[in-house]
Design a protein around this motif. Structure first.
Motif, PDB file in Angstrom:
ATOM      1  N   TYR A 192      -3.423   9.136   9.303  1.00 54.45           N
ATOM      2  CA  TYR A 192      -2.315   8.846   8.403  1.00 54.45           C
ATOM      3  C   TYR A 192      -1.137   9.771   8.698  1.00 54.45           C
ATOM      4  O   TYR A 192      -1.282  10.993   8.710  1.00 54.45           O
ATOM      5  CB  TYR A 192      -2.764   9.016   6.953  1.00 54.45           C
ATOM      6  N   ASP A 203      -9.841  -1.747  11.773  1.00 51.02           N
ATOM      7  CA  ASP A 203      -8.879  -0.642  11.710  1.00 51.02           C
ATOM      8  C   ASP A 203      -9.147   0.228  10.495  1.00 51.02           C
ATOM      9  O   ASP A 203      -9.288  -0.280   9.369  1.00 51.02           O
ATOM     10  CB  ASP A 203      -7.454  -1.187  11.630  1.00 51.02           C
ATOM     11  N   ARG A 258      -4.569  -0.606  -2.344  1.00 49.34           N
ATOM     12  CA  ARG A 258      -4.955  -1.640  -1.381  1.00 49.34           C
ATOM     13  C   ARG A 258      -6.103  -2.483  -1.936  1.00 49.34           C
ATOM     14  O   ARG A 258      -7.081  -1.946  -2.457  1.00 49.34           O
ATOM     15  CB  ARG A 258      -5.368  -1.034  -0.036  1.00 49.34           C
ATOM     16  N   GLY A 279      -7.654  -5.011   8.882  1.00 48.32           N
ATOM     17  CA  GLY A 279      -7.273  -3.738   8.280  1.00 48.32           C
ATOM     18  C   GLY A 279      -8.210  -3.332   7.148  1.00 48.32           C
ATOM     19  O   GLY A 279      -7.925  -3.588   5.976  1.00 48.32           O
ATOM     20  N   LEU A 309      -8.121   4.185   8.497  1.00 47.26           N
ATOM     21  CA  LEU A 309      -7.067   5.179   8.315  1.00 47.26           C
ATOM     22  C   LEU A 309      -7.670   6.409   7.656  1.00 47.26           C
ATOM     23  O   LEU A 309      -8.296   6.307   6.595  1.00 47.26           O
ATOM     24  CB  LEU A 309      -5.959   4.595   7.438  1.00 47.26           C
ATOM     25  N   CYS A 362       1.824   3.011   3.459  1.00 48.09           N
ATOM     26  CA  CYS A 362       2.352   2.191   4.546  1.00 48.09           C
ATOM     27  C   CYS A 362       3.610   2.783   5.166  1.00 48.09           C
ATOM     28  O   CYS A 362       4.565   3.145   4.470  1.00 48.09           O
ATOM     29  CB  CYS A 362       2.634   0.783   4.046  1.00 48.09           C
ATOM     30  N   GLN A 379      -9.280  -0.007   6.601  1.00 49.08           N
ATOM     31  CA  GLN A 379      -8.777   1.319   6.190  1.00 49.08           C
ATOM     32  C   GLN A 379      -9.892   2.224   5.680  1.00 49.08           C
ATOM     33  O   GLN A 379     -10.034   3.359   6.103  1.00 49.08           O
ATOM     34  CB  GLN A 379      -7.653   1.220   5.155  1.00 49.08           C
ATOM     35  N   ASP A 380     -10.710   1.730   4.760  1.00 46.80           N
ATOM     36  CA  ASP A 380     -11.853   2.492   4.249  1.00 46.80           C
ATOM     37  C   ASP A 380     -12.715   1.515   3.463  1.00 46.80           C
ATOM     38  O   ASP A 380     -12.183   0.617   2.800  1.00 46.80           O
ATOM     39  CB  ASP A 380     -11.375   3.633   3.338  1.00 46.80           C
ATOM     40  N   CYS A 418       0.850  -1.191   0.000  1.00 52.10           N
ATOM     41  CA  CYS A 418       0.000   0.000   0.000  1.00 52.10           C
ATOM     42  C   CYS A 418       0.889   1.245   0.000  1.00 52.10           C
ATOM     43  O   CYS A 418       1.909   1.292   0.685  1.00 52.10           O
ATOM     44  CB  CYS A 418      -0.910   0.007   1.226  1.00 52.10           C
TER      45      CYS A 418
END
Length: 454
Positions: free
Chosen positions: A237, A204, A180, A166, A206, A64, A168-169, A61
């Motif tokens: 982030y 999780d 990702r 994970g 971000l 990262c 993230q969205d 990603c």
């Protein structure tokens, strides 16, 4: 969130996932680490936490900031796993057998890039070394983009009982922009499998990525709330392209402003607290009956590189794998960052320690103060003094206790303090790193670079 506070306090300060932060580490050798491991057997906290670093990812990603590498050929990965087992044995011979395992954590990279059988053998190895406390936490960070139902079931059979997924969205366009892979299964299907085996579930997220807006990110949080995970994180982030060059790709795409990031957090927090979640530390939210909530309410919350933990699972951390950082009472020790070097060192019977830090007595006190503040948003000076068998004046002398600076922060509304205690306000919570930095003697006239809180 008050824009004036953002303008004043959104400055470069450490994240304080450790004290001192990792960018203070120096050259450190195998003998120093072994000595610290032996001394750790007589530390105040006798519990043992094992951390396993799996550096490989099926896809890297762009955002990262972890120590991650693209997948390699099967024989190279096999050599790395063999080295992990050997390193575990090299360290374990120095750990007293009467101690107990309270936590095992797998991070990366993407630990779930490995076959489930590989992870199961590592768990069996670790659990054969020492007894455990009742219901130890055995956790793994999961990339849901490549896992089948059989994989999730196999992880549970391998004795993992907490899964950090994970996400993230949930917006696939945002994920595409950061390279990702979206979840291979519907999140509802994953929850059904894990709930069926009684596992704890973390989701999780971000924020601060290209394409995100306060509204779109809050849409993802609302979807997460409907799933009712036990814990949910909203990580900010951290843009550090001077360290992680691939983050420059996101810079070219355009990143949200600090004001938009603050609004993302505000909306997410409003949604989560409105749904009954309790805020923990900087970025975690948990259900009211979670043991982290109980620890926060009693000011007993702790943290290590793996995240927040309770006194029940708090332990000294012995890390294995490239870049792994062991966190002991008197020292930190970090392994080699290069996979070939790591494998060569361990295969030759040497511990691959390259960096570390030996804490002075004063720094051990400062660590207790700063970790207490970062975890609990509160400092009771007499409690810390009692736990360290010192008086409060000695505790304050060990940190940069500047009443004038604290008074300024109190006037700004981010904290309240008197001689006995210090407490963050709700408006000030996002700037707890700033307050910790004010108390940090190492931050006086520092020229080191850190990320911003917002």
């Amino acid at each position: 969130m008050n824009n004036k506070l953002i303008e004043k306090y959104n400055i470069s300060v450490p994240r304080y996932t450790s004290y001192p932060p990792a960018n203070y580490f120096r050259e450190f050798g195998e003998e120093e680490y072994v000595d610290a491991v032996i001394r750790s057997n007589n530390a105040r906290n006798g519990n043992v936490s094992f951390y396993i670093h799996i550096p490989y990812c099926r896809r890297l990603c762009h955002y990262c900031g972890c120590n991650s590498y693209a997948m390699q050929k099967e024989d190279r990965i096999g050599a790395y796993i063999d080295a992990l087992h050997r390193e575990i044995d090299l360290v374990a011979r120095h750990i007293s057998k009467d101690r107990k395992i309270s936590q095992i954590h797998y991070g990366g990279g993407s630990p779930t890039a490995m076959p489930v059988g590989v992870l199961k053998e590592l768990n069996e190895h670790l659990l054969s070394l020492l007894p455990t406390i009742g219901q130890p936490e055995i956790a793994i960070e999961c990339h849901p983009g490549f896992l089948t139902p059989k994989d999730w079931e196999g992880l549970a059979e391998a004795r993992f009982n907490r899964f950090s997924i994970g996400v993230q969205d949930f917006d696939t366009e945002v994920l595409k922009a950061v390279n990702r892979e979206p979840s291979a299964l519907l999140m509802e299907e994953i929850f059904e499998i894990l709930r069926g085996v009684g596992a704890g579930i973390n989701l999780d997220f971000l924020f601060g990525l290209p394409g995100q807006t306060p509204e779109s990110f809050n849409h993802s949080i609302r979807k997460a709330v409907s799933l009712r995970p036990d814990r949910l994180t909203t990580f900010s982030y951290g843009h550090c392209p001077w360290i992680f060059k691939r983050q420059l790709i996101l810079e070219k795409q355009g990143l949200p402003s600090a004001e938009d990031k603050a609004e993302m957090f505000r909306k997410a927090k409003e949604t989560l607290t409105g749904a009954g979640y309790l805020g923990i530390g900087l970025d975690h939210f948990v259900l009211p009956d979670d043991e982290l909530a109980t620890a926060l309410n009693t000011h007993k919350l702790h943290r290590n590189f793996q995240g927040y933990c309770t006194r029940r699972t708090t332990a000294q951390v012995y890390a294995f794998g490239v870049t792994g950082i062991s966190q002991l009472e008197t020292a930190y020790a970090q392994n080699s960052k290069a996979i070939p070097e790591y494998i060569e060192e361990v295969s030759s019977g040497r511990l691959p320690i390259k960096k570390g830090y030996l804490l002075s007595a004063q720094e051990q006190i400062a660590r207790e103060v700063i970790e207490t503040l970062m975890c609990n948003y509160h400092i009771d000076w007499s409690e810390i003094a009692q736990s360290l068998s010192l008086d409060t004046s000695a505790i304050k002398q060990a940190v940069n206790y500047d009443e004038a600076r604290l008074s300024e922060m109190q006037t700004d509304g981010i904290l309240r303090f008197n001689d006995a205690e210090l407490t963050m306000t709700e408006d000030g919570n996002p700037f707890v790193r700033n307050v910790a930095a004010t108390l940090d003697p190492l931050m006086i006239n520092t020229t080191r670079k850190f990320s911003k809180p917002i």
